[in-house]
Each structure stands twice: as structure tokens, then as C-alpha cells.
Write a protein that holds these residues in place. Structure first.
Motif, short mmCIF file in Angstrom:
data_model
loop_
_atom_site.label_atom_id
_atom_site.label_comp_id
_atom_site.label_asym_id
_atom_site.label_seq_id
_atom_site.Cartn_x
_atom_site.Cartn_y
_atom_site.Cartn_z
N LEU A 1 0.92 -0.98 0.10
CA LEU A 1 -0.27 0.08 0.02
C LEU A 1 0.85 1.21 0.11
O LEU A 1 1.88 1.52 0.74
CB LEU A 1 -0.77 0.08 1.29
CG LEU A 1 -1.81 1.12 1.38
CD1 LEU A 1 -2.83 1.20 0.18
CD2 LEU A 1 -2.47 1.13 2.67
N ILE A 2 0.83 2.22 -1.04
CA ILE A 2 1.52 3.11 -1.13
C ILE A 2 0.85 4.40 -1.06
O ILE A 2 -0.04 4.65 -1.93
CB ILE A 2 2.24 3.14 -2.39
CG1 ILE A 2 3.45 1.98 -2.61
CG2 ILE A 2 3.26 4.48 -2.61
CD1 ILE A 2 3.71 1.61 -4.19
N TYR A 3 1.06 5.19 0.00
CA TYR A 3 0.46 6.55 0.63
C TYR A 3 0.62 7.57 -0.98
O TYR A 3 -0.54 8.02 -1.25
CB TYR A 3 1.13 7.24 1.55
CG TYR A 3 0.70 8.74 1.63
CD1 TYR A 3 -0.24 9.10 2.38
CD2 TYR A 3 1.65 9.84 0.99
CE1 TYR A 3 -0.43 10.44 2.55
CE2 TYR A 3 1.41 11.12 1.39
CZ TYR A 3 0.41 11.45 1.88
OH TYR A 3 -0.03 12.65 2.31
N GLU A 4 1.58 7.60 -1.65
CA GLU A 4 1.79 8.47 -2.96
C GLU A 4 0.84 8.02 -3.85
O GLU A 4 0.23 9.03 -4.45
CB GLU A 4 3.20 8.45 -3.34
CG GLU A 4 4.06 9.32 -2.34
CD GLU A 4 4.66 8.34 -1.27
OE1 GLU A 4 5.50 8.84 -0.64
OE2 GLU A 4 4.41 7.06 -1.11
N LYS A 5 0.41 6.74 -4.17
CA LYS A 5 -0.48 6.41 -5.07
C LYS A 5 -1.76 6.74 -4.84
O LYS A 5 -2.59 7.40 -5.82
CB LYS A 5 -0.42 4.84 -5.24
CG LYS A 5 0.89 4.45 -6.05
CD LYS A 5 0.81 2.97 -6.03
CE LYS A 5 0.32 2.74 -7.44
NZ LYS A 5 0.46 1.15 -7.96
#
Length: 93
Positions: A14-18
Motif C-alpha cells: 500500500l503506497i500513500y503517494e499512489k
């Protein structure tokens, strides 16, 4: 780290920036896009999830988007329909 189970079954972190970028693409300003990303990730961790499906992740993000601005929500739905050939509202039911 929480894993996202993508529609094809593969997994990624899970990537915050995405999440921020996805919210920005709807027309949300950067501060709101970051807020939505923080709230989304916070909810996932509060629910003690080790993984989350892409559909469930989308549902959470869309709920926060809709609460902030109906137009941004509609922009996401329209993009999915045109670019991804996906009926997101129907899928999320």
C-alpha cells in the motif's frame, strides 16, 4: 506493511503517494488529496488489515472523495468508465 491485492491477484505494498496521485487526478487540491490518503490508510490500520483488495481500497477512497466533493467522486467514476472500461459504481454496489 499492508498489501493491496490487485484485480489480477498480484500483490503490492500500500503506497500513500499512489492514493494522493489518484485523488489529485480527480481535481482535488493537494491538501485534500493528502488528507484523503491519510484517512484511507488510517482506516485500514484501524481495521487491523494486513491486506486489502483493490476494490475495497477504491471504495474507501471514493467514500472520502464523495464526502469532500461530489464532482471529484464523479470524475473518478468517469475516468474509470472511459480509460479503464470499468463500471466502478456497479462493481462496488
Amino acid at each position: 506493511m499492508v498489501k493491496v491485492v490487485k484485480r489480477d491477484g498480484s500483490e503490492e505494498e500500500l503506497i500513500y503517494e499512489k492514493i494522493v496521485v489518484s485523488a489529485l487526478k480527480t481535481g482535488a487540491p493537494i491538501d485534500i488529496a493528502r488528507k484523503i490518503a491519510f484517512m484511507t490508510i488510517g482506516k485500514i490500520y484501524m481495521d487491523n488489515k494486513e491486506s486489502i483488495s483493490a476494490k475495497e481500497l477504491t471504495s474507501i477512497i471514493l467514500n472520502y472523495l464523495k464526502a469532500e466533493n461530489e464532482t471529484w467522486y464523479r470524475n473518478w467514476i468517469a475516468y474509470d468508465r472511459v480509460a479503464k472500461k470499468r463500471e466502478t459504481e456497479k462493481e462496488l454496489g
